[in-house]
Design an enzyme around this catalytic site. Sequence first.
Site, PDB file in Angstrom:
ATOM      1  N   CYS A 220       4.987   5.503   9.693  1.00 20.39           N
ATOM      2  CA  CYS A 220       5.535   4.710   8.572  1.00 20.39           C
ATOM      3  C   CYS A 220       7.011   4.960   8.311  1.00 20.39           C
ATOM      4  O   CYS A 220       7.817   4.031   8.371  1.00 20.39           O
ATOM      5  CB  CYS A 220       4.737   4.996   7.315  1.00 20.39           C
ATOM      6  SG  CYS A 220       2.981   4.690   7.551  1.00 20.39           S
TER       7      CYS A 220
ATOM      8  N   ARG B 204       2.357   9.719  16.455  1.00 18.88           N
ATOM      9  CA  ARG B 204       3.374   8.666  16.560  1.00 18.88           C
ATOM     10  C   ARG B 204       4.678   9.137  15.930  1.00 18.88           C
ATOM     11  O   ARG B 204       4.695   9.600  14.793  1.00 18.88           O
ATOM     12  CB  ARG B 204       2.879   7.384  15.880  1.00 18.88           C
ATOM     13  CG  ARG B 204       1.866   6.632  16.723  1.00 18.88           C
ATOM     14  CD  ARG B 204       1.313   5.451  15.999  1.00 18.88           C
ATOM     15  NE  ARG B 204       0.405   5.852  14.940  1.00 18.88           N
ATOM     16  CZ  ARG B 204      -0.180   4.996  14.091  1.00 18.88           C
ATOM     17  NH1 ARG B 204       0.082   3.708  14.175  1.00 18.88           N
ATOM     18  NH2 ARG B 204      -1.002   5.428  13.159  1.00 18.88           N
TER      19      ARG B 204
ATOM     20  N   GLY C 202      12.388  21.125   7.037  1.00 21.40           N
ATOM     21  CA  GLY C 202      11.568  21.386   8.216  1.00 21.40           C
ATOM     22  C   GLY C 202      12.176  20.815   9.473  1.00 21.40           C
ATOM     23  O   GLY C 202      13.401  20.696   9.597  1.00 21.40           O
TER      24      GLY C 202
ATOM     25  N   GLU D 269       0.844  -1.194   0.000  1.00 21.60           N
ATOM     26  CA  GLU D 269       0.000   0.000   0.000  1.00 21.60           C
ATOM     27  C   GLU D 269       0.880   1.245   0.000  1.00 21.60           C
ATOM     28  O   GLU D 269       1.913   1.272   0.672  1.00 21.60           O
ATOM     29  CB  GLU D 269      -0.802   0.028   1.313  1.00 21.60           C
ATOM     30  CG  GLU D 269      -2.216  -0.394   1.145  1.00 21.60           C
ATOM     31  CD  GLU D 269      -3.028  -0.187   2.410  1.00 21.60           C
ATOM     32  OE1 GLU D 269      -4.238  -0.282   2.311  1.00 21.60           O
ATOM     33  OE2 GLU D 269      -2.454   0.058   3.490  1.00 21.60           O
ATOM     34  N   PHE D 270       0.440   2.273  -0.710  1.00 20.33           N
ATOM     35  CA  PHE D 270       1.215   3.522  -0.709  1.00 20.33           C
ATOM     36  C   PHE D 270       0.343   4.704  -0.295  1.00 20.33           C
ATOM     37  O   PHE D 270       0.447   5.792  -0.849  1.00 20.33           O
ATOM     38  CB  PHE D 270       1.821   3.761  -2.101  1.00 20.33           C
ATOM     39  CG  PHE D 270       2.834   2.718  -2.497  1.00 20.33           C
ATOM     40  CD1 PHE D 270       4.109   2.715  -1.939  1.00 20.33           C
ATOM     41  CD2 PHE D 270       2.511   1.723  -3.400  1.00 20.33           C
ATOM     42  CE1 PHE D 270       5.047   1.742  -2.285  1.00 20.33           C
ATOM     43  CE2 PHE D 270       3.432   0.748  -3.762  1.00 20.33           C
ATOM     44  CZ  PHE D 270       4.705   0.758  -3.196  1.00 20.33           C
TER      45      PHE D 270
HETATM   46  C1  UGA Z   1       4.264   7.682   4.088  1.00 17.93           C
HETATM   47  C2  UGA Z   1       4.481   7.638   2.577  1.00 17.93           C
HETATM   48  O1  UGA Z   1       4.534   8.967   2.062  1.00 17.93           O
HETATM   49  C3  UGA Z   1       3.345   6.878   1.881  1.00 17.93           C
HETATM   50  O2  UGA Z   1       3.622   6.759   0.497  1.00 17.93           O
HETATM   51  C4  UGA Z   1       3.252   5.473   2.504  1.00 17.93           C
HETATM   52  O3  UGA Z   1       2.190   4.729   1.927  1.00 17.93           O
HETATM   53  C5  UGA Z   1       3.001   5.603   3.993  1.00 17.93           C
HETATM   54  O4  UGA Z   1       4.097   6.340   4.583  1.00 17.93           O
HETATM   55  C6  UGA Z   1       2.944   4.208   4.571  1.00 17.93           C
HETATM   56  O5  UGA Z   1       3.951   3.497   4.551  1.00 17.93           O
HETATM   57  O6  UGA Z   1       1.844   3.762   4.949  1.00 17.93           O
HETATM   58  P1  UGA Z   1       2.775   9.183   5.738  1.00 17.93           P
HETATM   59  O7  UGA Z   1       3.409   8.433   6.867  1.00 17.93           O
HETATM   60  O8  UGA Z   1       1.318   9.379   5.759  1.00 17.93           O
HETATM   61  O9  UGA Z   1       3.081   8.446   4.339  1.00 17.93           O
HETATM   62  O10 UGA Z   1       3.458  10.610   5.727  1.00 17.93           O
HETATM   63  P2  UGA Z   1       4.293  11.491   4.676  1.00 17.93           P
HETATM   64  O11 UGA Z   1       3.383  12.334   3.896  1.00 17.93           O
HETATM   65  O12 UGA Z   1       5.230  10.620   3.921  1.00 17.93           O
HETATM   66  O13 UGA Z   1       5.126  12.419   5.656  1.00 17.93           O
HETATM   67  C7  UGA Z   1       6.061  11.850   6.565  1.00 17.93           C
HETATM   68  C8  UGA Z   1       6.829  12.908   7.299  1.00 17.93           C
HETATM   69  O14 UGA Z   1       7.738  13.577   6.444  1.00 17.93           O
HETATM   70  C9  UGA Z   1       5.965  13.999   7.943  1.00 17.93           C
HETATM   71  O15 UGA Z   1       6.422  14.210   9.271  1.00 17.93           O
HETATM   72  C10 UGA Z   1       6.221  15.217   7.094  1.00 17.93           C
HETATM   73  O16 UGA Z   1       6.121  16.422   7.824  1.00 17.93           O
HETATM   74  C11 UGA Z   1       7.655  14.967   6.642  1.00 17.93           C
HETATM   75  N1  UGA Z   1       7.973  15.659   5.369  1.00 17.93           N
HETATM   76  C12 UGA Z   1       7.402  15.248   4.213  1.00 17.93           C
HETATM   77  C13 UGA Z   1       8.873  16.729   5.368  1.00 17.93           C
HETATM   78  O17 UGA Z   1       9.428  17.105   6.427  1.00 17.93           O
HETATM   79  N2  UGA Z   1       9.171  17.333   4.177  1.00 17.93           N
HETATM   80  C14 UGA Z   1       8.610  16.952   3.005  1.00 17.93           C
HETATM   81  O18 UGA Z   1       8.944  17.554   1.958  1.00 17.93           O
HETATM   82  C15 UGA Z   1       7.702  15.894   3.026  1.00 17.93           C
END
Ligand code: UGA
Length: 433
Positions: A256, A323, A249, A143-144
């Site tokens: 995840c 988390r 950031g 899943e993504f």
């Molecule tokens: C992540 C992946 O993006 C999904 O593709 C994957 O399906 C999912 O894990 C999973 O394995 O189930 P998610 O955990 O919802 O999704 O969060 P993200 O959107 O990836 O963000 C993760 C962290 O990175 C956040 O704390 C966000 O603030 C940080 N982030 C993200 C940054 O600091 N800079 C960015 O440019 C992007």
Amino acid sequence: MAVHLACRGYQVTGTETNESKTELIRRGKSPFFESQLERDLKKALAMGTLRVCSTRETSPLDSVITFIIVGTPSLRDGSVDLTYLKKAVKNCAKRLAEKEDYSLVVVRSTVPPGTTEDVVKPIIEQYSRKKAGTAFGLAMSPEFLREGSAMHDVAHPDRILIGEYDRRSGDLLEEFNRKVYGSNTPIIRMRIASAELAKYASNAFLATKVSFINQVANLCERIKRIDVVEVARGIGLDPRIGERFLDAGAGWGGSCLPKDTKALVTFSRKLGYRFKLVEVAILVNKLQSRRVVEMAEEELGSLYEKGIAVLGLSFKPNTDDIREATSVRIIRQLLNKKAKLKVYDPLAMENVRALFGRRITYAHTVHDCLKESECCLVLTEWDEFKRLKTEDFITSMKKPIVIDARRIFDPRRFSKKVRLRSIGLEKYREEMA
Ligand code: UGA
């Protein structure tokens, strides 16, 4: 996924071990916050296409495909806890034993390479007394979905990976996905272990990309007249690099990226290989949260008994999930330094209260949070915070010092009136303002 498919008219039966969650779901309530999930859950229940069973009840035997979507959390050593997966597979295998028709089992949980064939398959064969590839099919399809936009992502996947045990399993899953997603979504068929690793590699790459830009940001802070946001835009338009996941950031968190990077590092080590790049990405991420605290110290000196406002607690906007959130790491560091903390988040307050209890103060609004504070840390880029004006800080705070750890405020406008420190920008912004 269950709700999405049910809304599309597929007959779906979901099985849940936790009785109280089962009850909640049956009443159309989501056990966790996810935008639009509850709306669609209610729709699916009203359509009569979604049935929710607890593990005590017997699920129907007429399903063609069974998806295993249970959590695979981290163990203390960073490796993956397969307890829930094994239980779910065993339950599924017992039902398979009673079935006459061929059916397909698809692992959707994030599992280390080898798990589907070396753990899942033997359990199914033992408890169903059937052979994979003849009486039942087996596949792994990661899943993504992103938290906060899961309902959108499940409806619009950018690719579907099918790790197949045999051709028949792959054909059936491809046919199903084509029916659901049409002909424009790329479907890539591969070996099972490749699909399993692709999931870890994908999350580890995303985490490494963010750690990379965070290091660029730290470098920018040491150079005059430079901004990491401009640098990121400059490199992101190269399609080989890509614009997304280049927001510098306070670091990455969530359920995840931290779990999957740790799992990949631990899995590699067990094979005698050090995945150094991901090890460093994890380290850089830890240091990044310290950087935010350092910025506060650069402005205030000792943080002892200083009133600090924290805006944003969830690991990213549009979720109440804390988390492995950067905010939690930062709050712990600030508490160690005996700062007086007041926090606010549009959704995650109760989760943070459960973790920190009376050690911090919980504000009802942004303004309540800012009141009388000497420094404000912005740790999550909620839309509500993006709308704040310099006056909001000036009128409420004792001293208007703002640490923008998510780059949501325009330094050119902001730094004229409040003392603004932004990740990836040199300390003395006045020269640029
Ligand atoms: C992540 C992946 O993006 C999904 O593709 C994957 O399906 C999912 O894990 C999973 O394995 O189930 P998610 O955990 O919802 O999704 O969060 P993200 O959107 O990836 O963000 C993760 C962290 O990175 C956040 O704390 C966000 O603030 C940080 N982030 C993200 C940054 O600091 N800079 C960015 O440019 C992007």
